[in-house]
Design a protein around this motif. Structure first.
Motif, PDB file in Angstrom:
ATOM      1  N   SER A 118     -27.021  30.642 -73.786  1.00  0.00           N
ATOM      2  CA  SER A 118     -26.673  30.884 -72.374  1.00  0.00           C
ATOM      3  C   SER A 118     -26.150  32.308 -72.229  1.00  0.00           C
ATOM      4  CB  SER A 118     -25.582  29.920 -71.921  1.00  0.00           C
ATOM      5  OG  SER A 118     -26.073  28.620 -71.950  1.00  0.00           O
ATOM      6  N   SER A 122     -22.014  31.861 -68.274  1.00  0.00           N
ATOM      7  CA  SER A 122     -22.856  30.907 -67.543  1.00  0.00           C
ATOM      8  C   SER A 122     -22.608  29.507 -68.075  1.00  0.00           C
ATOM      9  CB  SER A 122     -24.328  31.239 -67.760  1.00  0.00           C
ATOM     10  OG  SER A 122     -24.612  32.444 -67.139  1.00  0.00           O
ATOM     11  N   ALA A 126     -27.786  26.861 -67.994  1.00  0.00           N
ATOM     12  CA  ALA A 126     -28.219  27.844 -66.990  1.00  0.00           C
ATOM     13  C   ALA A 126     -29.268  28.760 -67.633  1.00  0.00           C
ATOM     14  CB  ALA A 126     -27.032  28.657 -66.498  1.00  0.00           C
ATOM     15  N   TYR A 127     -30.270  29.126 -66.881  1.00  0.00           N
ATOM     16  CA  TYR A 127     -31.350  29.950 -67.446  1.00  0.00           C
ATOM     17  C   TYR A 127     -30.838  31.353 -67.741  1.00  0.00           C
ATOM     18  CZ  TYR A 127     -35.877  32.141 -68.076  1.00  0.00           C
ATOM     19  OH  TYR A 127     -36.942  32.820 -68.605  1.00  0.00           O
ATOM     20  N   SER A 161     -21.954  34.020 -58.851  1.00  0.00           N
ATOM     21  CA  SER A 161     -21.398  32.706 -58.539  1.00  0.00           C
ATOM     22  C   SER A 161     -21.305  32.542 -57.029  1.00  0.00           C
ATOM     23  CB  SER A 161     -20.049  32.530 -59.226  1.00  0.00           C
ATOM     24  OG  SER A 161     -19.073  33.202 -58.516  1.00  0.00           O
ATOM     25  N   GLY A 174     -20.087  27.540 -58.346  1.00  0.00           N
ATOM     26  CA  GLY A 174     -21.020  27.389 -59.463  1.00  0.00           C
ATOM     27  C   GLY A 174     -21.825  28.665 -59.645  1.00  0.00           C
ATOM     28  N   THR A 175     -22.367  28.798 -60.847  1.00  0.00           N
ATOM     29  CA  THR A 175     -23.197  29.966 -61.138  1.00  0.00           C
ATOM     30  C   THR A 175     -24.611  29.692 -60.651  1.00  0.00           C
ATOM     31  OG1 THR A 175     -21.900  30.331 -63.099  1.00  0.00           O
ATOM     32  CG2 THR A 175     -24.022  31.445 -63.015  1.00  0.00           C
ATOM     33  N   THR A 176     -25.220  30.668 -60.007  1.00  0.00           N
ATOM     34  CA  THR A 176     -26.618  30.476 -59.613  1.00  0.00           C
ATOM     35  C   THR A 176     -27.493  31.227 -60.598  1.00  0.00           C
ATOM     36  OG1 THR A 176     -26.515  32.380 -58.182  1.00  0.00           O
ATOM     37  CG2 THR A 176     -26.171  30.262 -57.146  1.00  0.00           C
ATOM     38  N   ASP A 177     -28.220  30.472 -61.387  1.00  0.00           N
ATOM     39  CA  ASP A 177     -29.139  31.117 -62.312  1.00  0.00           C
ATOM     40  C   ASP A 177     -30.467  31.330 -61.589  1.00  0.00           C
ATOM     41  OD1 ASP A 177     -29.968  28.535 -62.103  1.00  0.00           O
ATOM     42  OD2 ASP A 177     -30.153  28.168 -64.254  1.00  0.00           O
ATOM     43  N   LEU A 179     -33.308  30.015 -60.578  1.00  0.00           N
ATOM     44  CA  LEU A 179     -33.819  28.648 -60.527  1.00  0.00           C
ATOM     45  C   LEU A 179     -35.341  28.591 -60.406  1.00  0.00           C
ATOM     46  CD1 LEU A 179     -33.861  27.333 -57.087  1.00  0.00           C
ATOM     47  CD2 LEU A 179     -31.963  28.848 -57.503  1.00  0.00           C
ATOM     48  N   SER A 215     -25.967  21.397 -58.421  1.00  0.00           N
ATOM     49  CA  SER A 215     -27.146  22.116 -57.907  1.00  0.00           C
ATOM     50  C   SER A 215     -26.864  22.789 -56.570  1.00  0.00           C
ATOM     51  CB  SER A 215     -28.306  21.146 -57.660  1.00  0.00           C
ATOM     52  OG  SER A 215     -28.707  20.563 -58.854  1.00  0.00           O
ATOM     53  N   ARG A 218     -26.704  26.709 -56.163  1.00  0.00           N
ATOM     54  CA  ARG A 218     -28.067  27.272 -56.236  1.00  0.00           C
ATOM     55  C   ARG A 218     -28.773  27.104 -54.896  1.00  0.00           C
ATOM     56  NH1 ARG A 218     -28.481  24.048 -61.212  1.00  0.00           N
ATOM     57  NH2 ARG A 218     -28.551  25.467 -62.966  1.00  0.00           N
TER      58      ARG A 218
END
Ligand code: GLU
Length: 312
Positions: A118, A122, A126-127, A161, A174-177, A179, A215, A218
């Protein structure tokens, strides 16, 4: 586009969006009753959407889910929206995002993803952005190496985030990777389709299971990038068995038809659900809606609803 015409001055709609991959159990019915009650209480319309992009979706589950929802008194406005009828719209938005340079191809396999470290700070899973910075040459090589599937398309997310406010859980960050927008098997992702549908149908209130709370940042990021107004969120605790596992068929009578088979009436089921929401003696959906306000929702326990289903 099917669905309800929403006038700009209207308070918009709530919705319930099940995946027709099985029968609804007590937890799903409870979430649906809450979503319906809160929409009704706030003067919103209420929409029904079948999230049927998953290959496990079956028409018989569509009809059984809708029949069970109607039986417990969850009524919806206009026709049911099927995501499978919205593919052209999703494609158009993908084309638009692509032309704005907001998507990139991802060639990672499930195994690559499981093994990838990760990115710092993250959350697990998470990507980490492996394919984001590839050169054109690397892309062609990775593309040529794919067998049985195409590349996935990911959003080049622009936020680290994102904070949302949830009516049950309060502030949630939350962390937004990056998506997934389109999966390697050609299926549009749940996050993407659901955000587009909520926005296109005037959904201003999202009430759903708390497994989807992680989710939500995101999705909020996607709403923002696409210029949509963020809906209100309320995530409802799931239902679990006494061992702390998600309620499942093997636990006993968990669906409306199982319980009817044991002699329960629909009113008994609604009343059972009502008791778990602090509304004893409810006989129908309106009893729950009348008794439960947004204050009731805020005082809903954030722990799962533990049910020991009756067995025959
Ligand atoms: N289709 C999802 C599910 O059944 C719910 C999606 C949503 O409410 O956003 O878990």
């Amino acid at each position: 586009m099917t669905g309800v015409e929403v006038r700009p001055e209207s308070p918009g709609c709530g919705r319930f969006a099940p995946s027709p991959t099985g029968d609804l159990h007590l937890g799903n019915l409870r979430t649906a009753l809450l979503a319906w009650s809160l929409a009704r209480q706030s003067g919103r319309g209420f929409l029904m959407r079948m999230e049927d992009l998953d290959a496990r979706s079956r028409p018989e589950f569509v009809s059984r889910q809708l029949a069970d929802l109607e039986a417990v008194g969850v009524e919806w406005d206009g026709p049911v929206l099927f995501q499978s009828a919205r593919l052209q719209h999703y494609r158009d938005v993908v084309d638009d995002l692509s032309s704005r340079g907001m998507l990139y191809e991802c060639y990672c396999t499930r195994r690559d993803l499981a093994e990838a470290p990760s990115a710092p700070h993250s959350p697990p899973g998470a990507y980490p952005g492996t394919c984001r910075g590839l050169s054109e040459r690397e892309r062609s090589a990775r593309r040529a190496a794919l067998t049985n599937r195409g590349p996935a398309l990911r959003l080049a997310a622009q936020a680290g985030s994102v904070a949302v406010v949830d009516a049950v859980f309060g502030p949630y960050t939350g962390t937004t990777d990056d998506l997934v927008i389109l999966r390697g098997d050609g299926v549009f992702s749940y996050n993407f389709a659901s955000v587009l549908d909520d926005a296109a149908t005037g959904v201003t209130q999202v009430v759903r299971g708390d497994d989807l709370l992680p989710s939500t940042p995101r999705q909020a990021h996607l709403h923002e990038l696409l210029g949509f107004t963020l809906p209100e969120y309320a995530h409802v605790p799931l239902v679990e068995n006494a061992e702390g596992a998600r309620l499942a068929k093997r636990d006993g009578a968990v669906t409306l038809s199982d319980l009817r088979g044991l002699g329960w009436s629909t009113e008994d089921v609604v009343s059972f659900i009502g008791s778990s929401l602090g509304v004893p003696g409810a006989r129908c959906a309106s009893d729950i809606a009348d008794a439960l306000g947004i204050t009731g929702l805020r005082s809903l326990p954030t722990e799962p609803w533990v049910v020991t289903p009756p067995s025959s």
